[in-house]
Design a protein around this motif. Sequence first.
Motif, PDB file in Angstrom:
ATOM      1  N   LEU A  52       9.632  -0.941   4.723  1.00 26.90           N
ATOM      2  CA  LEU A  52       9.860   0.013   3.645  1.00 26.90           C
ATOM      3  C   LEU A  52       9.740  -0.627   2.270  1.00 26.90           C
ATOM      4  O   LEU A  52       9.114  -0.060   1.370  1.00 26.90           O
ATOM      5  CB  LEU A  52      11.235   0.671   3.806  1.00 26.90           C
ATOM      6  CG  LEU A  52      11.582   1.761   2.811  1.00 26.90           C
ATOM      7  CD1 LEU A  52      10.596   2.914   2.927  1.00 26.90           C
ATOM      8  CD2 LEU A  52      13.002   2.258   3.045  1.00 26.90           C
ATOM      9  N   GLU A  53      10.308  -1.832   2.094  1.00 31.97           N
ATOM     10  CA  GLU A  53      10.286  -2.479   0.786  1.00 31.97           C
ATOM     11  C   GLU A  53       8.866  -2.796   0.314  1.00 31.97           C
ATOM     12  O   GLU A  53       8.607  -2.894  -0.876  1.00 31.97           O
ATOM     13  CB  GLU A  53      11.147  -3.752   0.797  1.00 31.97           C
ATOM     14  CG  GLU A  53      10.581  -4.919   1.586  1.00 31.97           C
ATOM     15  CD  GLU A  53      10.714  -4.830   3.106  1.00 31.97           C
ATOM     16  OE1 GLU A  53      10.210  -5.733   3.789  1.00 31.97           O
ATOM     17  OE2 GLU A  53      11.324  -3.868   3.616  1.00 31.97           O
ATOM     18  N   PRO A 100      -0.379  -0.553   0.044  1.00 34.15           N
ATOM     19  CA  PRO A 100      -0.881   0.477  -0.870  1.00 34.15           C
ATOM     20  C   PRO A 100      -1.973  -0.092  -1.779  1.00 34.15           C
ATOM     21  O   PRO A 100      -1.783  -1.133  -2.399  1.00 34.15           O
ATOM     22  CB  PRO A 100       0.337   0.898  -1.682  1.00 34.15           C
ATOM     23  CG  PRO A 100       1.515   0.208  -1.096  1.00 34.15           C
ATOM     24  CD  PRO A 100       1.021  -0.866  -0.183  1.00 34.15           C
ATOM     25  N   ASN A 101      -3.126   0.536  -1.795  1.00 33.10           N
ATOM     26  CA  ASN A 101      -4.228   0.197  -2.700  1.00 33.10           C
ATOM     27  C   ASN A 101      -4.652  -1.275  -2.699  1.00 33.10           C
ATOM     28  O   ASN A 101      -4.691  -1.913  -3.754  1.00 33.10           O
ATOM     29  CB  ASN A 101      -3.864   0.622  -4.132  1.00 33.10           C
ATOM     30  CG  ASN A 101      -3.524   2.079  -4.193  1.00 33.10           C
ATOM     31  OD1 ASN A 101      -4.263   2.913  -3.687  1.00 33.10           O
ATOM     32  ND2 ASN A 101      -2.390   2.402  -4.786  1.00 33.10           N
ATOM     33  N   PRO A 102      -5.004  -1.835  -1.546  1.00 32.53           N
ATOM     34  CA  PRO A 102      -5.472  -3.226  -1.557  1.00 32.53           C
ATOM     35  C   PRO A 102      -6.827  -3.322  -2.249  1.00 32.53           C
ATOM     36  O   PRO A 102      -7.635  -2.393  -2.181  1.00 32.53           O
ATOM     37  CB  PRO A 102      -5.599  -3.562  -0.069  1.00 32.53           C
ATOM     38  CG  PRO A 102      -5.844  -2.251   0.592  1.00 32.53           C
ATOM     39  CD  PRO A 102      -5.075  -1.239  -0.219  1.00 32.53           C
TER      40      PRO A 102
END
Length: 128
Positions: free
Chosen positions: A38-39, A61-63
Amino acid sequence: MQIRGIHHIAIICSDYERSKRFYTEVLGFKIEREVYRLERKSYKLDLSLNGLYCIELFSFPNPPKRVSMPESCGLRHIAFQVENIEAAISELNAKNVIAEAVRVDEFTGKKFTFFADPDNLPIEFYER
């Protein structure tokens, strides 16, 4: 220092579910553990092949995208050993994965081919 072997290969994917299906359903890796962190807003999927821990598949997210192929700095490709290159290519084709033409290693005389995962990461099959 006594390196004993490769422990794992870590791959960051752009579409977690699509890559998860590719590595499990197309290539036949077994899921050992799947966790959501989650973190980090990130999945981590531990995969094995023939009982050996092999790949860590991550989502973030968004690599950033890979700059160029295949000659960019960093990991060039991963290679898996197969018994019969033509049979392996037939299995890939049956799962709508297209491999390059078979080549022969100029030093070993062994056959090999390349194909791509869902993020266009290069994967090699090398005949044993």
